[in-house]
Design a protein around this motif. Sequence first.
Motif, PDB file in Angstrom:
ATOM      1  N   ARG A  57      43.376  49.575  47.438  1.00 28.15           N
ATOM      2  CA  ARG A  57      42.419  48.532  47.659  1.00 28.15           C
ATOM      3  C   ARG A  57      42.616  47.510  46.534  1.00 28.15           C
ATOM      4  O   ARG A  57      42.366  46.099  46.859  1.00 28.15           O
ATOM      5  CB  ARG A  57      40.904  49.006  47.735  1.00 28.15           C
ATOM      6  N   ALA A  58      42.763  48.003  45.410  1.00 31.31           N
ATOM      7  CA  ALA A  58      42.975  46.982  44.133  1.00 31.31           C
ATOM      8  C   ALA A  58      44.426  46.180  44.683  1.00 31.31           C
ATOM      9  O   ALA A  58      44.291  44.892  44.230  1.00 31.31           O
ATOM     10  CB  ALA A  58      43.225  47.752  43.034  1.00 31.31           C
ATOM     11  N   LYS A  59      45.305  46.799  45.070  1.00 31.61           N
ATOM     12  CA  LYS A  59      46.579  46.235  45.179  1.00 31.61           C
ATOM     13  C   LYS A  59      46.361  45.076  46.431  1.00 31.61           C
ATOM     14  O   LYS A  59      46.748  43.989  46.280  1.00 31.61           O
ATOM     15  CB  LYS A  59      47.737  47.318  45.693  1.00 31.61           C
ATOM     16  N   LYS A  60      45.677  45.665  47.389  1.00 30.82           N
ATOM     17  CA  LYS A  60      45.443  44.697  48.567  1.00 30.82           C
ATOM     18  C   LYS A  60      44.500  43.337  48.020  1.00 30.82           C
ATOM     19  O   LYS A  60      44.864  42.376  48.620  1.00 30.82           O
ATOM     20  CB  LYS A  60      44.687  45.508  49.640  1.00 30.82           C
ATOM     21  N   GLY A  61      43.403  43.613  47.301  1.00 30.62           N
ATOM     22  CA  GLY A  61      42.909  42.619  46.631  1.00 30.62           C
ATOM     23  C   GLY A  61      43.463  41.679  45.734  1.00 30.62           C
ATOM     24  O   GLY A  61      43.162  40.459  46.268  1.00 30.62           O
ATOM     25  N   ALA A  62      44.486  42.147  45.102  1.00 27.07           N
ATOM     26  CA  ALA A  62      45.205  41.328  44.360  1.00 27.07           C
ATOM     27  C   ALA A  62      46.081  40.361  45.098  1.00 27.07           C
ATOM     28  O   ALA A  62      46.070  39.386  44.784  1.00 27.07           O
ATOM     29  CB  ALA A  62      45.950  42.292  43.186  1.00 27.07           C
ATOM     30  N   ALA A  63      46.756  40.993  46.282  1.00 29.19           N
ATOM     31  CA  ALA A  63      47.567  40.219  47.034  1.00 29.19           C
ATOM     32  C   ALA A  63      46.553  39.125  47.725  1.00 29.19           C
ATOM     33  O   ALA A  63      46.973  38.052  47.980  1.00 29.19           O
ATOM     34  CB  ALA A  63      48.046  40.966  48.310  1.00 29.19           C
ATOM     35  N   LYS A  64      45.412  39.536  48.133  1.00 32.01           N
ATOM     36  CA  LYS A  64      44.438  38.469  48.774  1.00 32.01           C
ATOM     37  C   LYS A  64      44.103  37.357  47.747  1.00 32.01           C
ATOM     38  O   LYS A  64      43.930  36.126  48.183  1.00 32.01           O
ATOM     39  CB  LYS A  64      43.287  39.079  49.411  1.00 32.01           C
ATOM     40  N   LYS A  65      43.864  37.845  46.653  1.00 30.96           N
ATOM     41  CA  LYS A  65      43.264  36.846  45.470  1.00 30.96           C
ATOM     42  C   LYS A  65      44.629  35.780  45.369  1.00 30.96           C
ATOM     43  O   LYS A  65      44.499  34.773  44.802  1.00 30.96           O
ATOM     44  CB  LYS A  65      42.943  37.562  44.322  1.00 30.96           C
ATOM     45  N   ALA A  66      45.833  36.461  45.114  1.00 31.18           N
ATOM     46  CA  ALA A  66      46.846  35.714  44.847  1.00 31.18           C
ATOM     47  C   ALA A  66      47.363  34.834  46.098  1.00 31.18           C
ATOM     48  O   ALA A  66      48.333  33.991  46.057  1.00 31.18           O
ATOM     49  CB  ALA A  66      48.044  36.504  44.419  1.00 31.18           C
ATOM     50  N   HIS A  67      46.617  34.660  47.196  1.00 33.13           N
ATOM     51  CA  HIS A  67      46.963  34.002  48.537  1.00 33.13           C
ATOM     52  C   HIS A  67      47.018  32.728  48.171  1.00 33.13           C
ATOM     53  O   HIS A  67      45.970  31.876  47.641  1.00 33.13           O
ATOM     54  CB  HIS A  67      45.904  34.569  49.618  1.00 33.13           C
ATOM     55  N   GLN A  68      48.070  31.996  48.543  1.00 34.95           N
ATOM     56  CA  GLN A  68      48.345  30.538  48.362  1.00 34.95           C
ATOM     57  C   GLN A  68      48.227  30.133  49.886  1.00 34.95           C
ATOM     58  O   GLN A  68      49.042  30.682  50.828  1.00 34.95           O
ATOM     59  CB  GLN A  68      49.664  30.155  47.965  1.00 34.95           C
ATOM     60  N   PRO A  69      47.431  29.204  50.487  1.00 39.46           N
ATOM     61  CA  PRO A  69      47.330  28.861  51.624  1.00 39.46           C
ATOM     62  C   PRO A  69      48.587  28.525  52.354  1.00 39.46           C
ATOM     63  O   PRO A  69      49.533  27.582  51.477  1.00 39.46           O
ATOM     64  CB  PRO A  69      46.410  27.575  51.788  1.00 39.46           C
ATOM     65  N   VAL A  70      49.096  28.921  53.494  1.00 40.33           N
ATOM     66  CA  VAL A  70      50.262  28.691  54.034  1.00 40.33           C
ATOM     67  C   VAL A  70      50.405  27.357  54.596  1.00 40.33           C
ATOM     68  O   VAL A  70      49.409  26.853  55.478  1.00 40.33           O
ATOM     69  CB  VAL A  70      50.576  29.756  55.396  1.00 40.33           C
ATOM     70  N   THR A  71      51.339  26.462  54.377  1.00 35.20           N
ATOM     71  CA  THR A  71      51.600  25.030  54.710  1.00 35.20           C
ATOM     72  C   THR A  71      52.583  25.154  55.739  1.00 35.20           C
ATOM     73  O   THR A  71      53.715  26.058  55.911  1.00 35.20           O
ATOM     74  CB  THR A  71      51.627  24.314  53.595  1.00 35.20           C
ATOM     75  N   LEU A  72      53.104  23.901  56.106  1.00 38.00           N
ATOM     76  CA  LEU A  72      54.177  23.714  57.201  1.00 38.00           C
ATOM     77  C   LEU A  72      55.339  24.143  56.077  1.00 38.00           C
ATOM     78  O   LEU A  72      56.453  24.364  56.758  1.00 38.00           O
ATOM     79  CB  LEU A  72      54.187  22.445  57.792  1.00 38.00           C
ATOM     80  N   ALA A  73      55.492  23.735  55.039  1.00 32.63           N
ATOM     81  CA  ALA A  73      56.537  23.827  54.071  1.00 32.63           C
ATOM     82  C   ALA A  73      56.860  25.196  53.897  1.00 32.63           C
ATOM     83  O   ALA A  73      58.038  25.380  54.063  1.00 32.63           O
ATOM     84  CB  ALA A  73      56.277  23.261  52.810  1.00 32.63           C
ATOM     85  N   ASP A  74      55.991  26.009  54.066  1.00 30.05           N
ATOM     86  CA  ASP A  74      56.437  27.425  54.013  1.00 30.05           C
ATOM     87  C   ASP A  74      57.191  27.792  55.166  1.00 30.05           C
ATOM     88  O   ASP A  74      58.190  28.906  55.089  1.00 30.05           O
ATOM     89  CB  ASP A  74      55.097  28.242  53.919  1.00 30.05           C
TER      90      ASP A  74
END
Lengths: 420, 360, 219
Positions: free
Chosen positions: B339-356
């Motif tokens: 859960r910590a790992k998943k939480g960290a991944a969510k926290k580090a989430h950068q909004p996905v843009t068209l450029a991605d």
Amino acid sequence: MSASLEKVTQTLKEVIDAPIASYFESCVHCGLCAEACLFYTETGDPKYTPIHKVEPLRRVYEQEYTLLGRLKKMVGLSRPITDEELDQWQELVYDSCTLCGRCSLICPVGNDITYMIRKFREGMAVSGHVPDGIRGATQRTVEIGGPMGLKWPAVANVLKKAEESTGLTIPVDQAGADYLVLLSSMEIVNYPEYIEALAKIFHKAGISFTLASDAFEATNAGIQIGASDIARVIVSRIVDAAERLKVKYVLSPECGHAYTAIRWEGPNLIGRPYQFEVVHVLEFLDGLRQKGALKMKDKFAEPLILHDPCQIVRRGGVLQAPEALIREVAENYIPVADQQKWNWCCGGGGGASAIHTDEAEALRAKAFGVKKRQIEAAGVKTMVTFCANCRIVMEEAIDHYEMDTKLLGLTELLAEHLED
Amino acid sequence: MPGPLIESLARQGITRRTFLKYCATLASMMALPPSAGRAMAEAMAAARRPSVIWLPFQECTGCTESITRSHSPTIEGMIFDMISLDYQETLMAAAGHQAEAARLDAMQDNAGKYLLIVDGSVPLGLDGAYSCIGGRSNVEMLKEAAQGAAAIVAVGTCAAFGGIPKANPNPTGAVPVSDIVKDRPIVNIPGCPPIPVVMTGVLAHYLTFGSLPELDDKGRPKAFFGETIHDRCYRRPFYDRGKFAKTFDDEGARNGWCLFELGCKGPVTHNACATAKWNGGTSWPVESGHGCLGCSEPDFWDAGGFYKALSVPADPLRIAGVAAAAGAAVGVGLSFANRAKKGAAKKAHQPVTLADLEKS
Amino acid sequence: MNELQFLTWVRGPGLDLAVGLFLLGMAWRLFEIYSLGRKQDLAAPRHAAGASGLHTVFRRSMPPPGMLKRSPVSYLGGYIFHIGLVVVVFGFAPHILLIRNLTGLSWPGLPSQFVDLAAVVTMAAMVVVLVDRINKPVKRFLSTFEDWFTWMVTFLPVLTGWMAVQHLLLPYTTMLALHILSVEVLLVVLPFTKLLHVFTLFGSRWFNGKANAHKGVPV
């Protein structure tokens, strides 16, 4: 690890949840999902086995979220995913999966494989492992407003023509209307009759409706490509317009994935329930039928079969309305063997129809084999459907096979036979 | 007792006809051809009495009791008349130095020809001091006696497999005969006690053919130990029909149903009880309402309890509870880590843009 | 170690160890899998008769329309060997006794001749599905070492159990000990292989059923 792989792993770590873990742990490699997938049944190529399409996702799950997988990764016993591999999987995840959901109904251990592919696409999208066609459609939807690059003036033009031919007014941006009517670009461009039909029905039933000039497009390429952040931007336009205009209902057009986007994914994308209800146009029509407000002047005489679009029926839950409506208007309705939630996909859902490589088109034509057999077995020349995307995909295939089958939209067919 | 065996039998009121019948039965029990019965009778009737030395070690005399002291005189008992039992502590009249002298004399006179019978296990702990006769340890006596023996018969489970003395924790370091003697033919006749007819059958075979009968991988005569108690049990049909006594006095027990659930070891026990029976064919354990203890098998005493069915745990599960708790602890630990790992991944989430969506 | 000691070990310390590892593995794995959580579905639900997680748990045991014809070996072979395993595992009196001893639950056993027949049929079906796995392109394509391994680990207990009862190849005691040992191997590997589906299938069907029931689709 490259930056793009880093993004993939990071994204997949976000989307992997208990159902996905349970699904992977339950899979016994029985291969029955292949029998549910038209890309396998029509090609016989085992690589199209649905569960195989999410193999990289499985490895990320194992390596990130299971202790044994983490240990295996530490000692170098497991193979990390690579960019080359994802390149290879792009075809499996987009070209040859229409998110039709048939495998999810067949898996004996109960795996919702479609759900897994939808989640896997999130990882594919952030790293650019996406077909050009769907990427383009997504860009146009975000930047211009619709997947086909349609802008409001063009739509206004079509509405004006519809007003002229029906003699009815089509309200735009009218606050307080009961229904906010959404359209799909494909309908606007290819099947404007739909709009006329709808205007007639609303007027006849005496129900107020409106269109929104800033939210006419119901389709959402963001959910097809698998980028929730982008899908949220697109769906928010509709939510904002509907809540601004204070409508009671938002009417989803015939288009399949538009319905999934606005009805089922939307609230989860914006993170809250809506202040309005989303109704599919067939549900709306069936409601009128049940109230006796949908009277036919005559019936369509030719024998016909129905094609149930996956995202509306199997994945959307509009199960009973289509058949009830077709029986209302067709004199010679012939039910097919695999219908309603067991239907076979047209071959171009889930964004696949936007992919225009030679391979993808050839594959789609091949996948149409199952529909072709249905049509031939029923011996009909008419097939009715209620999804503009299904319709265009199947029309292309019918041309390809030089068949003389005619395709009709259900709403349009109803409107044609409606009592004046 | 001079003269051939048949005469001494006749003196005790056993006719030639009875003896022949007995030999035929013995032959058939040992799965020998019918003609062997007659050959056996003739050989035994005329046999020269071989010298037999019987050494008792760590034992309870139950084996001797079983073979010699039936409630009425039996032919088994009589057959002992045909051997020259030159040493048997329990039975012989002599005692002390006289007895030991008799043993040594017999060993000397019949060197290489005598039959050595052993009952009881051999203790090796404390240099064999746990069991001594005339100041000499059992192991010493066994080694000495074995040297001149034509063959050795290990009578009873103790001699054959170590038996009860060898049972956990085996304080005397008891071992079977076969652990000490490696260069002489040994027949094991296990059982606690062994069935008398098995003993006489082996003796009859030895006298008739001058050799030991065919043995199984545990040195037991195949003729008697070839099948399990379960396979020859008259209650077997109840097992097959799933009818079991659940307690020793329930309806099933009274109806004579299978005793498997009450811990019968018949399925894993090789012996002839079910066919030979005991006490002149009167009955045998299962017939009397008690499951087989498995006494003719090695280490039967430590095979998980006499009253525990074969298919249930031999010991109570000790670590299961702890293991489940440990697993839950590991699981909960992993839950938090995941859960910590998943939480960290969510926290580090950068909004996905068209450029991605463009391939980098 | 003689065979009775071997049997006593597998019935005693061996069983303790195997059950311990099984329970440890199960607790660990179930927490690991189901603690990952899932998001609540915020879309307004649509209710339909027959659509729920529980419905799917049961409904998915039946072949979907047309599938029996499409893949008869998978379905018939699968049914026969799964039902056969249930009959053998839960119908054989000595097994019931073990379960009663471990859990206190008990029920009447089936005639041993019937269980014997079920074991033979189960093994035949397992061989057929194995051959099918080798022959069918899709199954062969999906198969990894784990698939062959788990087949073997499932097959051996049936085979050794049947051989013990039939007195084939090895003495009963040895075969019985091997039978129990093979079951212990099965118990130990179960939480860490696809055999875990015995438990997770309920979770998977329920998740799938519930997600689709939210949309009013009985799946």
